[in-house]
Scaffold this active site. Structure first.
Site: not given
Length: 339
Positions: A50, A71-72, A75, A195, A199, A228
Site C-alpha cells: 500500500g 509483520r509478514d 511480503k 476506525y 484517526k 487509497i
C-alpha cells in the site's frame, strides 16, 4: 496621545500585513528550505504494501536509506526487491524487519534492529503508515473489536512515535516523525466506529507533539489521505456496510503512488497537516482550529467553500442513512440483533 496611538496601531497593522504577505510568499513560492531525504535513514512502518511501500520506494528513489517494518516476512522480502529496483546509488542501505509495532516494546525492538547497520544511530525520519480498517455497525462491535480497532489505528503509530522520540531525544537526533491519519480524522460517518476514533486520536497526538517537540528540534507532520486503492482497501470493502459503500460510491480515491508523492512533498516543504486532494483541503481548512495554515489565501477559500458546502453534503449523507433504515432493520433481525 490619540494621534500617537493611531500611528502606532497603523504601524502595527502594516507590520502584521507585511508578515502575513511574507509568510504567504514563502508558502506560495517555496522559499523555505526543503528537506532532502538523500542519504537520510528513513524508517517506514506498514512498509510491505500500500501507501507505506509506495512511500518507501519513493524515498529510495530520492536517495534515502530505507528500513521497512511489517509483520509478514514474505511480503517484506518482496517489498525489499522493489526497493532494490529503486536504488539510486551504491551507498544506500535497504533493510526489512518483521515486528509488531502495536506495543512500545515491539516498536523499540524494531528501531534498535534498524539502527544496527548505522552503528546504533537511530533513523532520521519515521514514517508511520501501519494501520488497518474493518468497517461495521457499532451495535455489532464487542469490547475486543473496539480495542483491536484502536490498536490497528492509534497504538500502531503512537507506540512507534513513543519509542522513536525517546531514542531521538537520548541521541540528540533532530529529525522527523510523520503520522498517517485519514480524512476520517476530520469527520466520520456510519460504519467507521472502530476506525475513525483512532484517526482522530492521531491528530490529537500529532498536534500535541508538534508543540512539545519544538524543545528537541524534531519536526512533526500528519497526513490525512482519503481512499487509497490498495489491497487493504479491497479487503475492507468485503465487510463494509452497504450504506457506507453507497455514500462512498462517488469517491474517486487515489493510488498509493499518488498519495505517497503528496505526503513526501508535504514533508519536504514543511507542512504540518498534509491533505491529498481538494475535499481534504476543504475539511482541513474548515476544522483547522489553531493549526498552522498551509496557505493563508487558499485556506481561506477552502474554508469558505466548506462553510457553505459541507452542511449540504452532510445533509445528503444523513438522508442516505435514513433511506437505509428499512433494509437495516431486516439486517439486524437476520443477525439476531433485533427481536
Amino acid at each position: 496621545m490619540p494621534d500617537a496611538w493611531v500611528s502606532v496601531s497603523l504601524t502595527s497593522l502594516a507590520l502584521l500585513a507585511g508578515l502575513v504577505l511574507l509568510a504567504a510568499s514563502v508558502n506560495m513560492f517555496g522559499l523555505s528550505k526543503r528537506w532532502d531525504p538523500s542519504l537520510k535513514h528513513c524508517f517506514v512502518t506498514g512498509g510491505s504494501s500500500g501507501a507505506g511501500l509506495a512511500l518507501a520506494k519513493l524515498l529510495a528513489q530520492n536517495g534515502a536509506h530505507v528500513s521497512i517494518v511489517a509483520r509478514d516476512q514474505a511480503k517484506l522480502n518482496k517489498a525489499l526487491e522493489e526497493l532494490e529496483a529503486a536504488r539510486q546509488n551504491p551507498q544506500q542501505v535497504f533493510r526489512a524487519y518483521s515486528f509488531s509495532v502495536n506495543t512500545e516494546a515491539g516498536s523499540a525492538a524494531a528501531i534498535e534492529a534498524a539502527s544496527e547497520p548505522f552503528d546504533g544511530r537511530c533513523p532520521d525520519a519515521f514514517f508511520l503508515c501501519a494501520g488497518a480498517s474493518r468497517p461495521g455497525f457499532f451495535v455489532e462491535q464487542t469490547e475486543e473489536s473496539l480495542r483491536t480497532g484502536m490498536e490497528q489505528t492509534y497504538y500502531a503509530q503512537a507506540f512507534t512515535a513513543l519509542a522513536a522520540s525517546k531514542t531521538m531525544v537520548q541521541q540528540g537526533v533532530k529529525g522527523k516523525i510523520v503520522f498517517c491519519s485519514s480524512i476520517l480524522g476530520y469527520f466520520s460517518m456510519v460504519g467507521y466506529s472502530t476506525y475513525s476514533p483512532g484517526k482522530f486520536a492521531i491528530r490529537g497526538l500529532a498536534e500535541t507533539l508538534q508543540s512539545e517537540f519544538m524543545l528537541y528540534g524534531i519536526d512533526v507532520h500528519v497526513a490525512f489521505p482519503g481512499t487509497i486503492y490498495s489491497p487493504g482497501y479491497s479487503e475492507e470493502n468485503r465487510v463494509k456496510p452497504k450504506v457506507t459503500l453507497k455514500i462512498e460510491e462517488t469517491d474517486e480515491g487515489a493510488t498509493p503512488e499518488v498519495v505517497a508523492k503528496i505526503i513526501l512533498d508535504g514533508v519536504r516543504s514543511g507542512k504540518f497537516h498534509i491533505t491529498v486532494d481538494f475535499i481534504g483541503n476543504v475539511f482541513r481548512s474548515s476544522t483547522a482550529g489553531s493549526t498552522e495554515r498551509n496557505s493563508y489565501a487558499l485556506d481561506w477559500v477552502h474554508g469558505l467553500i466548506g462553510y457553505i458546502a459541507l452542511p449540504i453534503w452532510r445533509n445528503s449523507v444523513d438522508s442516505t442513512v435514513l433511506k437505509h433504515r428499512e433494509e437495516h432493520e431486516a439486517y439486524l433481525r437476520e443477525r439476531g440483533l433485533r427481536s
